[in-house]
Design an enzyme around this catalytic site. Structure first.
Site, PDB file in Angstrom:
ATOM      1  CE  LYS A  26      21.967   3.428  60.278  1.00 15.14           C
ATOM      2  NZ  LYS A  26      21.340   2.122  60.123  1.00 15.14           N
ATOM      3  CD  GLN A  59      22.326  -1.250  58.485  1.00 12.71           C
ATOM      4  OE1 GLN A  59      22.619  -0.443  59.351  1.00 12.71           O
ATOM      5  NE2 GLN A  59      21.398  -1.007  57.576  1.00 12.71           N
ATOM      6  CG  ASP A  61      17.365   0.171  63.992  1.00 15.62           C
ATOM      7  OD1 ASP A  61      17.209   1.390  63.751  1.00 15.62           O
ATOM      8  OD2 ASP A  61      17.901  -0.624  63.188  1.00 15.62           O
TER       9      ASP A  61
END
Ligand code: NAD
Length: 280
Positions: free
Chosen positions: A45, A89, A112
Site C-alpha cells: 500500500k 491495518q 477503509d
C-alpha cells in the site's frame, strides 16, 4: 479478469488527479506489531501510494503498544491537516479493542470504510467511504460488463470488510443477493445458482467446478499463503466452465490497493468541500 491491468489504469488516473489537486494529499497507515502478512500488505500500500504522488506515512507501533497509545495516535492523525486518509491495518493485537479504534477514526478520513458511520451509510445506499476490496470487486465486474440488475449474486463470506459490503454493493446494483457463511447448510446448492459468485473465505479450493454455473462470473477474493505461493478460494479448474474468473494473485489484490488510492482522493475532496460526505 485481469485485476493487475485495470488497477494500473486506475492508479494512472489517480496520479493525474493527485497532480491536478492543487495541494499535497496525505495517507497515513498504522500497523501495530509485526505480523508478517500485515507487513506485506502495508508495504504494498505504501509503495503504491508514493508512486501516485500521495504523501504516505508508514506509522508503526510495537506489538506491546497499549490501546491508549493507539487511540492517541489516531487522535493526532485526525487533527493533522496534512493527513487526508487514515488506514489502521487489521487485525489488531487481542489486547486492543478493535471497535474502540475504528470508532475513533474521523469518518471523513476513514478510507477503509470501516467506521460505523460509513458502514451505516453503505446500508442506507448513500455511500461515504467503502472498503477497497468490495469496491475492487465491483470495478472488475463493471470493467467486464457483467450484467448486475436482476442477476443472482452469491457472496461467500460475511466479514465487515469484504463479504457484507460486497453483498450490499451488489444489492444496490439491483442484483438478487445471497450471502453464504460458515453455517450455510448446502454451499454447493447456493453457489450453483449464481450468475455472479464472490468467494471471500480464505479456504483454498472451497469453490470446486461442480459448484459453479456454466458461464458465471467468479471473483476470487481469498488469499492463502502456501509453500507454493498465494492461492485463492476457487479451484483453478473452475476457469474451464466459468465465463470469467479472477486469478490469484493478480485479480482482486491489486484492485484493493488501487481503490484505497481512489478513496484517499475522495477523502481529500470531502475535506476540501468539493464533495459532500453524506453524514455532513
Ligand atoms: P474473515 O475470516 O473475516 O471472513 C471469512 C468468512 O468466511 C466468514 O464470514 C465465514 O463465515 C466464512 N466462512 C468460513 N468458513 C466457511 C465455510 N466453510 N463455508 C462458507 N463460508 C465460510 O476473512 P475476510 O477478512 O473477509 O477475508 C476473506 C479472505 O479474503 C481471506 O482469504 C483474506 O486473506 C482475503 N482478502 C483478500 C483481499 C484482497 O485484496 N484480495 C482483501 C481482504 C481479504
Amino acid at each position: 479478469m485481469d485485476g493487475k491491468e485495470l488497477a494500473a489504469r486506475i492508479r494512472a488516473d489517480v496520479a493525474r488527479q493527485v497532480a491536478a489537486f492543487g495541494r499535497p494529499i496525505g495517507l497515513a497507515t498504522v500497523l501495530v506489531g509485526d505480523d508478517p502478512a500485515s507487513d506485506v500488505y502495508i508495504r504494498l500500500k505504501h509503495k503504491a501510494t508514493l508512486e501516485v504522488g500521495i504523501e504516505a506515512r508508514d506509522l508503526r507501533l510495537p506489538a506491546t503498544a497499549s490501546e491508549q497509545e493507539l487511540l492517541a495516535l489516531v487522535a493526532e492523525l485526525n487533527a493533522d491537516d496534512a493527513v487526508d486518509g487514515i488506514l489502521v491495518q487489521l487485525p489488531l493485537p487481542d489486547r486492543i479493542d478493535e471497535n474502540h479504534v475504528i470508532n475513533a477514526i474521523d469518518p471523513l478520513k476513514d478510507v477503509d470504510g470501516i467506521h460505523p458511520v460509513n458502514a451505516g451509510l453503505l446500508v442506507a445506499g448513500t455511500t461515504g467511504h467503502v472498503p477497497g476490496t468490495p469496491l475492487g470487486v465491483l470495478a472488475l465486474l463493471d470493467e467486464y460488463d457483467v450484467e448486475l440488475p436482476g442477476a443472482h449474486a452469491v457472496v461467500i463470506g460475511r466479514s465487515d470488510i469484504v463479504g457484507k459490503p460486497a453483498a450490499l454493493l451488489l444489492l444496490h446494483r439491483h442484483a438478487t443477493v445471497t450471502v453464504c457463511h460458515s453455517r450455510t447448510r448446502d454451499l454447493a446448492s447456493e453457489t450453483s445458482r449464481a450468475d455472479v459468485l464472490v468467494a471471500a473465505v480464505g479456504v483454498p479450493g472451497i469453490v470446486q467446478p461442480g459448484m459453479v454455473k456454466e458461464g458465471a462470473a467468479v471473483i476470487d477474493v481469498g488469499i492463502t499463503r502456501t509453500d507454493t505461493g498465494l492461492v485463492g478460494d476457487v479451484a483453478p479448474e473452475v476457469a474451464e466452465s466459468a465465463g470469467f474468473l479472477t486469478p490469484v494473485p493478480g485479480g482482486v489484490g491489486p484492485m484493493t490497493i488501487a481503490m484505497l488510492l481512489t478513496s484517499t482522493i475522495r477523502a481529500a475532496r470531502y475535506r476540501e468541500g468539493e464533495l459532500a460526505h453524506p453524514s455532513a
